[in-house]
Design a protein around this motif. Structure first.
Motif, mmCIF file in Angstrom:
data_model
loop_
_atom_site.group_PDB
_atom_site.id
_atom_site.type_symbol
_atom_site.label_atom_id
_atom_site.label_comp_id
_atom_site.label_asym_id
_atom_site.label_seq_id
_atom_site.Cartn_x
_atom_site.Cartn_y
_atom_site.Cartn_z
ATOM 1 N N ILE A 279 0.910 -1.143 -0.335
ATOM 2 C CA ILE A 279 0.097 -0.315 0.323
ATOM 3 C C ILE A 279 1.138 1.186 -0.105
ATOM 4 N N HIS A 280 0.330 2.075 -1.030
ATOM 5 C CA HIS A 280 1.704 2.958 -1.208
ATOM 6 C C HIS A 280 0.322 4.452 -0.319
ATOM 7 N N VAL A 281 1.723 4.628 0.571
ATOM 8 C CA VAL A 281 0.386 6.537 1.161
ATOM 9 C C VAL A 281 1.673 7.798 0.611
ATOM 10 N N GLY A 282 0.471 8.625 0.775
ATOM 11 C CA GLY A 282 0.792 9.829 -0.137
ATOM 12 C C GLY A 282 1.302 10.845 1.463
ATOM 13 N N LYS A 283 2.583 12.182 1.185
ATOM 14 C CA LYS A 283 3.198 12.494 1.990
ATOM 15 C C LYS A 283 1.567 13.091 3.112
ATOM 16 N N GLN A 284 2.096 13.210 4.553
ATOM 17 C CA GLN A 284 1.564 13.414 5.659
ATOM 18 C C GLN A 284 2.249 15.149 6.478
ATOM 19 N N ASP A 285 1.559 16.303 6.236
ATOM 20 C CA ASP A 285 1.397 17.210 7.195
ATOM 21 C C ASP A 285 0.715 17.078 8.282
ATOM 22 N N LEU A 286 2.009 16.375 9.389
ATOM 23 C CA LEU A 286 1.886 16.272 10.598
ATOM 24 C C LEU A 286 0.671 17.224 11.197
ATOM 25 N N MET A 287 1.115 18.624 10.299
ATOM 26 C CA MET A 287 0.392 20.226 11.348
ATOM 27 C C MET A 287 -1.004 19.761 10.770
ATOM 28 N N LYS A 288 -1.737 19.287 10.032
ATOM 29 C CA LYS A 288 -2.983 18.880 9.837
ATOM 30 C C LYS A 288 -3.591 17.609 10.401
ATOM 31 N N LEU A 289 -3.263 17.180 10.993
ATOM 32 C CA LEU A 289 -3.207 15.990 11.624
ATOM 33 C C LEU A 289 -3.924 16.209 12.434
ATOM 34 N N GLN A 290 -5.290 15.234 12.496
ATOM 35 C CA GLN A 290 -6.406 15.376 13.808
ATOM 36 C C GLN A 290 -6.060 14.485 15.236
ATOM 37 N N THR A 291 -6.073 15.571 16.154
ATOM 38 C CA THR A 291 -5.999 15.201 17.422
ATOM 39 C C THR A 291 -6.852 14.764 18.421
#
Length: 334
Positions: A279-291
């Motif tokens: 499974i290929h996952v794109g680059k994630q922006d940790l600032m937009k990660l829902q916490t």
């Protein structure tokens, strides 16, 4: 130039279409051919073997002056005339008594063949009368590691599977499994192959058993299975062998494109037969990660962090010791 035969009527056209190459081939038809000197024992053996190939077998009654290992053109003509790819040729001579020659054809040309000399034979009529229903699918069991290691016995195994396989089906009722063919040969397969000499090879025992089911004990729901020999009982000695030409075998084993499995991207099968996918996952922006929605993990902009002294100051403001927290008083209500 190749001769192009055009059908004269609709019946001829249907016959030519049935013989034309197909993605899923028809059930292989077999022939039993008698040599110029064919003993009664060999004739009876071929008749008993043909009973398990019905209705996809034709029996020739006339004698034919044929020597397959010297000139097989007559058998190739019979194969083309009857659209048959499996042939059993029975012969008897002083040098090779009571011999059955099994051969296969591809494109009406001999692919491979071998001789089986009949050592012992007990006909079906000598056993308890058990009928063989037409069109039944047999279970075939090859006992002995030599069938997987020795090239000559691998050919015998492949020939028997082709001969008794019958029609290829996707589903089968268990009630249709009425008999089992057992082919046994001793030896571990570490026997050196001599050119033209197979006298030291172990014999092949051919047995057929009827499958009978009986009611078992009350506690056990699985029926009790027993085997009863129904014949014929044959012991063979392997004789001369002609292996297939590598180029012809490669062409015969070719699978049409329509039947080849389509390759799926990023899906593989490991040694245990399990599917492994990538499974290929794109680059994630940790600032937009829902916490989690709590005050300490509340999302804030970079300007707010810089205005309050950075990330470390923010963490210090959030963490409050127990001593600084105001104490709550308990009030007793009368």
């Amino acid at each position: 130039m190749m001769r192009i035969v055009k059908p004269r009527n609709a019946r001829s056209k249907r016959a030519m279409d049935s013989r034309a190459p197909k993605v899923v081939e028809n059930t292989k038809t077999a022939l039993t051919v008698r040599g110029s000197t064919c003993s009664v024992l060999v004739q009876n053996a071929m008749t008993d073997i043909a009973a398990y190939k019905q209705p996809d077998i034709k029996k020739f009654q006339k004698k034919n002056e044929i020597r397959p290992f010297e000139d097989a053109s007559s058998l190739e003509f019979f194969s083309q005339k009857n659209d048959a790819s499996l042939i059993i040729f029975g012969s008897n001579s002083k040098k090779r008594p009571n011999t059955l020659t099994w051969l296969r054809t591809f494109n009406y040309q001999v692919l491979d063949m071998f001789e089986l000399k009949v050592l012992n034979y007990k006909a079906m009529s000598e056993f308890k009368k058990l009928t063989v229903n037409v069109g039944m699918k047999p279970m075939i069991s090859f006992i002995g590691p030599i069938f997987d290691s020795h090239p000559h016995y691998q050919m015998v195994k492949s020939m028997f599977l082709d001969f008794f396989r019958g029609e290829q089906i996707s589903m089968l009722d268990l009630a249709g499994l009425q008999y089992i063919i057992s082919v046994t040969a001793s030896g571990d397969g570490n026997i050196s192959v001599y050119s033209g000499d197979t006298s030291n090879l172990p014999p092949i025992n051919f047995r057929v058993y009827k499958i009978k089911t009986y009611k078992s004990k009350k506690q056990d729901k699985v029926p009790r299975v027993e085997l009863e020999e129904m014949g014929p009982r044959l012991d063979f000695q392997l004789g001369r062998v002609r292996e297939a030409d590598p180029d012809m075998m490669k062409q015969a084993m070719k699978i049409p494109k329509e039947l080849q499995p389509k390759a799926k991207k990023n899906v593989e099968t490991d040694l245990l037969g399990d599917k492994v996918a990538t499974i290929h996952v794109g680059k994630q922006d940790l600032m937009k990660l829902q916490t989690r929605k709590m005050k300490g993990l509340k999302k804030r902009s970079k300007d707010e962090f810089e205005g309050q002294g950075g990330v470390d100051d923010e963490i210090e403001d959030v963490i409050v010791s127990d001593e600084e927290q105001p104490k709550k008083r308990k009030r007793h209500i009368k």
